[in-house]
Each structure stands twice: as structure tokens, then as C-alpha cells.
Design a protein around this motif. Structure first.
Motif, PDB file in Angstrom:
ATOM      1  N   LEU A 120       0.834  -1.208   0.000  1.00  0.00           N
ATOM      2  CA  LEU A 120       0.000   0.000   0.000  1.00  0.00           C
ATOM      3  C   LEU A 120       0.864   1.251   0.000  1.00  0.00           C
ATOM      4  CD1 LEU A 120      -2.690   1.490   0.251  1.00  0.00           C
ATOM      5  CD2 LEU A 120      -2.584   1.132   2.725  1.00  0.00           C
ATOM      6  N   ARG A 121       1.919   1.239   0.789  1.00  0.00           N
ATOM      7  CA  ARG A 121       2.808   2.406   0.851  1.00  0.00           C
ATOM      8  C   ARG A 121       3.451   2.686  -0.510  1.00  0.00           C
ATOM      9  NH1 ARG A 121       8.147   2.557   4.612  1.00  0.00           N
ATOM     10  NH2 ARG A 121       8.943   1.372   2.840  1.00  0.00           N
ATOM     11  N   GLU A 122       3.877   1.635  -1.201  1.00  0.00           N
ATOM     12  CA  GLU A 122       4.498   1.817  -2.509  1.00  0.00           C
ATOM     13  C   GLU A 122       3.503   2.359  -3.522  1.00  0.00           C
ATOM     14  OE1 GLU A 122       7.860   1.481  -3.380  1.00  0.00           O
ATOM     15  OE2 GLU A 122       7.824   1.605  -1.206  1.00  0.00           O
ATOM     16  N   LEU A 123       2.265   1.895  -3.462  1.00  0.00           N
ATOM     17  CA  LEU A 123       1.249   2.417  -4.367  1.00  0.00           C
ATOM     18  C   LEU A 123       0.989   3.902  -4.117  1.00  0.00           C
ATOM     19  CD1 LEU A 123      -1.385  -0.478  -4.411  1.00  0.00           C
ATOM     20  CD2 LEU A 123      -0.056   0.347  -6.357  1.00  0.00           C
ATOM     21  N   LEU A 124       0.912   4.284  -2.862  1.00  0.00           N
ATOM     22  CA  LEU A 124       0.648   5.687  -2.538  1.00  0.00           C
ATOM     23  C   LEU A 124       1.818   6.584  -2.931  1.00  0.00           C
ATOM     24  CD1 LEU A 124      -1.055   4.952   0.839  1.00  0.00           C
ATOM     25  CD2 LEU A 124      -2.105   6.295  -0.975  1.00  0.00           C
ATOM     26  N   ARG A 125       3.026   6.114  -2.731  1.00  0.00           N
ATOM     27  CA  ARG A 125       4.186   6.907  -3.135  1.00  0.00           C
ATOM     28  C   ARG A 125       4.268   7.012  -4.649  1.00  0.00           C
ATOM     29  NH1 ARG A 125       9.077   5.123   1.060  1.00  0.00           N
ATOM     30  NH2 ARG A 125       8.041   5.864   2.950  1.00  0.00           N
ATOM     31  N   ALA A 126       3.901   5.939  -5.342  1.00  0.00           N
ATOM     32  CA  ALA A 126       3.868   5.999  -6.805  1.00  0.00           C
ATOM     33  C   ALA A 126       2.816   6.987  -7.279  1.00  0.00           C
ATOM     34  CB  ALA A 126       3.576   4.611  -7.378  1.00  0.00           C
ATOM     35  N   ARG A 127       1.657   7.004  -6.610  1.00  0.00           N
ATOM     36  CA  ARG A 127       0.621   7.971  -6.975  1.00  0.00           C
ATOM     37  C   ARG A 127       1.098   9.400  -6.772  1.00  0.00           C
ATOM     38  NH1 ARG A 127      -2.915  11.354  -4.877  1.00  0.00           N
ATOM     39  NH2 ARG A 127      -4.903  11.643  -5.976  1.00  0.00           N
ATOM     40  N   LEU A 128       1.794   9.638  -5.666  1.00  0.00           N
ATOM     41  CA  LEU A 128       2.289  10.981  -5.393  1.00  0.00           C
ATOM     42  C   LEU A 128       3.289  11.422  -6.465  1.00  0.00           C
ATOM     43  CD1 LEU A 128       2.291  13.408  -3.487  1.00  0.00           C
ATOM     44  CD2 LEU A 128       4.088  12.279  -2.166  1.00  0.00           C
ATOM     45  N   ARG A 129       4.158  10.513  -6.899  1.00  0.00           N
ATOM     46  CA  ARG A 129       5.103  10.853  -7.960  1.00  0.00           C
ATOM     47  C   ARG A 129       4.377  11.185  -9.267  1.00  0.00           C
ATOM     48  NH1 ARG A 129       8.189   6.773  -5.245  1.00  0.00           N
ATOM     49  NH2 ARG A 129       7.292   5.137  -6.553  1.00  0.00           N
TER      50      ARG A 129
END
Length: 368
Positions: A120-129
Motif C-alpha cells: 500500500l505504501r508503494e502504491l501511494l508513493r507511486a501515486r504521489l510521484r
């Protein structure tokens, strides 16, 4: 017990093994392949504990250690540097020092995220990028508006088709082509953000605290998921002060010799939590009168930049106490602030303008 210090790089690693009394057993330089690690573990035999610095490439090593029931400690790189400075710094020295500190139980451990929470954290960081890239495209299009003095329509990015037609009428051919390509990039980024958001929604059943913290003013879907993913276990913070410090919402200090100096923009802590609570503060001040009154009080005294940070800090403290005490949201600074029921993803583009946005995947629906 055998203690392994692992100096990990992108393509290879240096491993040093020491015994419980700190005596060096052996040293190996391996490529980043699990079969070589498996052979090394079979050669060592017996109980094993390993340590690696918290660099950007530790995920695969943590997964390997978890699947082999090997305890892996993630060392905090900055704190480790402070306690293990060496004039001569090589891969062998670093691996040996890590192993010795692990055997002596002196490793400053960093928080290790595993499993569903890490995904989940990786998905959210990818979304932010993706959102940051989308903002850069918007800036490029605004520069074309200003360069050729083109009238800017109201809410220009709500309908990309209409925006593309508007720019083609007012720009010369070369710049019109550039604008069309930028809008295509915008469509692609919007489609990618949409796909990530659909994936994120699938995690809801595994995080029961989501519904609770989403009741806090200013905290919507994105912020709720980001906060839960980045915090991990709230019990690792001893107090609300430790938590807001980890969120980068309090200044550092460098007091010495009777002089007091604040260190603003300190990079210790989690930048993604700072982004989440800062965005939540903007929403809370904009739409909730009790929060706006508190913001105005701080702004008159200390300025708007400090006021935004103080509001974000108060929201972080509310979230900390809700999670640590397992309590529902009770209000902001003793005042009731019922949460707006509209909790949709904050899209800036009309779904109609995204038709055909991802030609490689025609199965995607048009509505967001």
C-alpha cells in the motif's frame, strides 16, 4: 549465534560474519542472487541474525530473509553513521562494523515495513510521484498561456478536449503541437493515477482504522491511506511529541552556549507524512470554521507559514491519540467539527475528457 553484517549495493554485496564474542568468522563478496545467499547460509549453518542499512534496495533482501526465517535488522543509516564513523571506509570495513554492532546489540534500528502495508505504501508513493509529474505538465501549459498572452479559460484542466481546441486556435503551429503533446501526457498521467487509485481501494478491508481517521477534518481518502501506510504500528511512538517530530511538523534545535537556534526544514522524519498532514491542514482550514479560527489566531501572531504547520501538527496529534487510544474522533480543540460526507478522490479533470486516455487498455471505464 552467527551475526552477519551486509553491505548492500545495487548489484553486489559484501557479507561479514562474526561470532557472539565479536570474533570474525569469514567474509564473502556475492552478487545479488538468492541462490548464492542460500549457499552461504548452508555453509554457515546454525542460528543466524543479519543486519543491513536502510538503503533503497533492501526490499528483496527482507523478503528473502523472511522466507528463510532469518531475523533481519534494518539499520538507520544516519544514526549508524553517527556512532560508527571510520576514517577508512570500504565495503569490508562497513560489513565488519555492522556485524560487530549487531553482536553487541548496538544497531540503531529503523522501522521495517513488510507485507500488505508495504505494498500500500508503494502504491501511494507511486501515486504521489505521478501527481507531481502532472503538476509539471500543468506548469508547462501555463507557461504557454503566459508566453503568448492566451486568455485562460475558467478551470482549464476540467475538460482537456476543450482546452486543446482553445490552445490550437490561439497558438502558432509549433507551440500548438507542443501543447497537444503536453495534454496527451496529462491524459496519460491521469489514467495512471486512476489505475493506482483503483488498486488502493482494494486494501480497505485490511485496514479497519481507515474509516476512523477519515472522519478528521481535512483528511480524505488519499491522506487516510498515506497516514496508515506510513505510520505502521502506532505503538512504536512513545508519545504524541515523538509522532509529530517524525512527521516533520516541529522544528529542530541547535542550542549551545546559551544561544537558541531553530532548525526549520529539518529532513529527519517521514516526508510523506508531512505532505499528508500539510494537505489535510489546507482542507481543514478551507472548509471547517473552528479550524479556520485557530489558524487565524496563530497567523496573526506568528505568520501564515507557522500557522499552516501548527494546524497540521494538531491534526497529527488528533490522529495519534485516536490510534493509540482506539478512540473515535471527538472534535478539534474542544469544538465539534462534523466531517463532510463527500470523500471522493480529488480529481482535477472531467472524466469525459479522458475517453481514449489509455489506448493500450480499452477495458478501462470512462468514469472515475
Amino acid at each position: 549465534m552467527t551475526y552477519l553484517g551486509i553491505d548492500l549495493h545495487t548489484r553486489n554485496m559484501t557479507i561479514c560474519a562474526v561470532s557472539s564474542n565479536g570474533k570474525k568468522i569469514g567474509e564473502w563478496k556475492l552478487t545479488n542472487q538468492t541462490d548464492q545467499l542460500d549457499a552461504l547460509i548452508r555453509e554457515i549453518s546454525g542460528p543466524t541474525k543479519a543486519v543491513v542499512e536502510a538503503t533503497s534496495s533492501w526490499y528483496w533482501l527482507a523478503d528473502w530473509a523472511e522466507s528463510r526465517d532469518i531475523e533481519l535488522v534494518l539499520a538507520h543509516a544516519k544514526m549508524l553513521k553517527a556512532i560508527a564513523y571510520a576514517k577508512v571506509k570500504t565495503d569490508s570495513v562497513d560489513a565488519h562494523r555492522l556485524a560487530q554492532l549487531l553482536a553487541a546489540d548496538l544497531i540503531p534500528a529503523a522501522h521495517m515495513v513488510m507485507g500488505t502495508r508495504r505494498e500500500l505504501r508503494e502504491l501511494l508513493r507511486a501515486r504521489l510521484r505521478m501527481v507531481w509529474r502532472r503538476c509539471k505538465v500543468q506548469d508547462s501549459l501555463y507557461n504557454l498561456f503566459f508566453k503568448y498572452n492566451v486568455p485562460i479559460p475558467k478551470y482549464p484542466f476540467r475538460d482537456l478536449n476543450r482546452l486543446e481546441e482553445h490552445l490550437s486556435r490561439h497558438l502558432p503551429p509549433a507551440s500548438s503541437l507542443e501543447a497537444s503533446l503536453q495534454i496527451d501526457q496529462f491524459r496519460l498521467l491521469e489514467a495512471q493515477v486512476y489505475r493506482i487509485e483503483k488498486q488502493i481501494d482494494g486494501f480497505r478491508s485490511e485496514f479497519p482504522n481507515y474509516d476512523r481517521i477519515s472522519q478528521v477534518p481535512g483528511i480524505g481518502k488519499v491522506s487516510s491511506w498515506s497516514i496508515l501506510a506510513e505510520i505502521g504500528d502506532i505503538s512504536r511512538f512513545k508519545s504524541d511529541k515523538n509522532f509529530v517530530s517524525y512527521c516533520r511538523l516541529v522544528p529542530g534545535a541547535a542550542d549551545s552556549g546559551g544561544k537558541r537556534r531553530h532548525k526549520s526544514r529539518n529532513k529527519d522524519g517521514n516526508k510523506y507524512l508531512k505532505v499528508a498532514f500539510s494537505q489535510a491542514a489546507i482542507g481543514a482550514v478551507s472548509f471547517y470554521p473552528p479550524v479556520r479560527q485557530f489558524y487565524n489566531k496563530i497567523r496573526r501572531r506568528s505568520g501564515k507559514h507557522v500557522a499552516w504547520t501548527v494546524v497540521a501538527k494538531e491534526l497529527a496529534r488528533i490522529v495519534y491519540f485516536m490510534l493509540s487510544r482506539n478512540e473515535p474522533y471527538k472534535g478539534f480543540k474542544g469544538k465539534e467539527t462534523p466531517k463532510d460526507t463527500y470523500l471522493n478522490w480529488p480529481h482535477s479533470v472531467s472524466p469525459r475528457s479522458l475517453r481514449g486516455r489509455d489506448r493500450a487498455d480499452p477495458s478501462q471505464p470512462d468514469a472515475i
